[in-house]
Scaffold this active site. Sequence first.
Site, PDB file in Angstrom:
ATOM      1  N   ASP A 118       0.794  -1.239   0.000  1.00 42.80           N
ATOM      2  CA  ASP A 118       0.000   0.000   0.000  1.00 42.80           C
ATOM      3  C   ASP A 118       0.825   1.287   0.000  1.00 42.80           C
ATOM      4  OD1 ASP A 118       0.935   0.152   2.684  1.00 42.80           O
ATOM      5  OD2 ASP A 118      -0.887  -0.803   3.437  1.00 42.80           O
ATOM      6  N   HIS A 133       6.712  -7.914  -1.027  1.00 41.95           N
ATOM      7  CA  HIS A 133       5.614  -8.390  -1.883  1.00 41.95           C
ATOM      8  C   HIS A 133       5.224  -7.379  -2.965  1.00 41.95           C
ATOM      9  CE1 HIS A 133       4.113 -11.626   1.192  1.00 41.95           C
ATOM     10  NE2 HIS A 133       5.224 -11.967   0.572  1.00 41.95           N
ATOM     11  N   GLY A 223       1.629  -6.800  13.224  1.00 45.10           N
ATOM     12  CA  GLY A 223       0.453  -6.939  12.357  1.00 45.10           C
ATOM     13  C   GLY A 223       0.548  -7.975  11.258  1.00 45.10           C
ATOM     14  N   SER A 225       0.208 -12.312  10.460  1.00 45.69           N
ATOM     15  CA  SER A 225      -0.110 -13.637  10.997  1.00 45.69           C
ATOM     16  C   SER A 225       1.115 -14.549  10.928  1.00 45.69           C
ATOM     17  CB  SER A 225      -1.284 -14.257  10.225  1.00 45.69           C
ATOM     18  OG  SER A 225      -0.944 -14.378   8.846  1.00 45.69           O
TER      19      SER A 225
END
Length: 281
Positions: A118, A133, A223, A225
């Site tokens: 983002d 990513h 933040g 997993s």
Amino acid sequence: MSSHNIPPKDLLTEHKEAFRIIHERGPVCVLTGAGVSVDSGIPTFRGTDGLWRQYPPSLFGHTPGLIFTFACFPKWFQSFLRDTIKTFVQATPNDTHTLLATLEQQGLLSGIITQNVDQLHQDAGSQHVVEVHGNFFRSVCKTCKRQDTLSKDALRAFLNELEGQPLGRIKLFKKLKQDLFTCPSCGGARRPDMVFFGDPLDTSTWQEAICLVKHNKVMLVLGTSATVYPVAELPHIAREAGATLIEINPTPTALTPFVDLYIPDTSSRALRLLVDDERHC
Ligand code: APR
């Protein structure tokens, strides 16, 4: 501060401990995931409101799946495009992004490895960001490898086309090609510069991430997993290199049993308490 923002007393102890570790052993290297952008209005992937609930990764998380979905379910594909573009175009940095940029300015943070696409860390002012990513706002030509930025204005204009009636696959394909995905240099096809499932990571980006991990004595994991490899391996590499691991996440993860300090809190709230020096006097 409202009572809603005051964490239980035992949480303050953990924040103080993290503050001490960061000041004694820092600068830190940080690994972030989707959870840090929740306060910017971007959903996580695997949470109850996560992206994969509405748009399953088998159909939307890798290139063959996306081609299949486009061909068989163009209406669903159009809503996926509309929802993701709208979310990313509207998002602005939240306290987590800003506070991490502040830690870097204070010399307490040497770099951020992010799985997020983002660009909010850079928008908040962070200088050293390793995007493992990729980046939603970048495209790359499959033929000449030219990289381009997809401007928010171009994406907003494209979004207008998606808001109305379903376009149908032929018109949608033409629009995508014409407005976003034709290389201005060679006329070849461009693709989003993001890593989908099954794609290899960019080698030099990965090397940069490993280097950051190995050269810092503290790693802060926020933040994520910690379930998607190879990135989920990074905290373990740090640990083997002797780093202290601190995890901030409201929910325990696959990594939690391996960390030195786990802070069960949102990243924004935990960082506000960590950066606020007066609380630690
Ligand atoms: N603060 C901190 N953590 C939060 C917050 C918050 N406010 N809200 C949610 N979280 C945590 C959740 O508890 C969860 O552990 O964020 C994590 C988000 O996990 P995922 O949805 O699995 O996202 P992430 O770990 O970034 O996914 C990794 O998976 O699908 C791929 O490529 C995609 O980069 C992504 C990768």
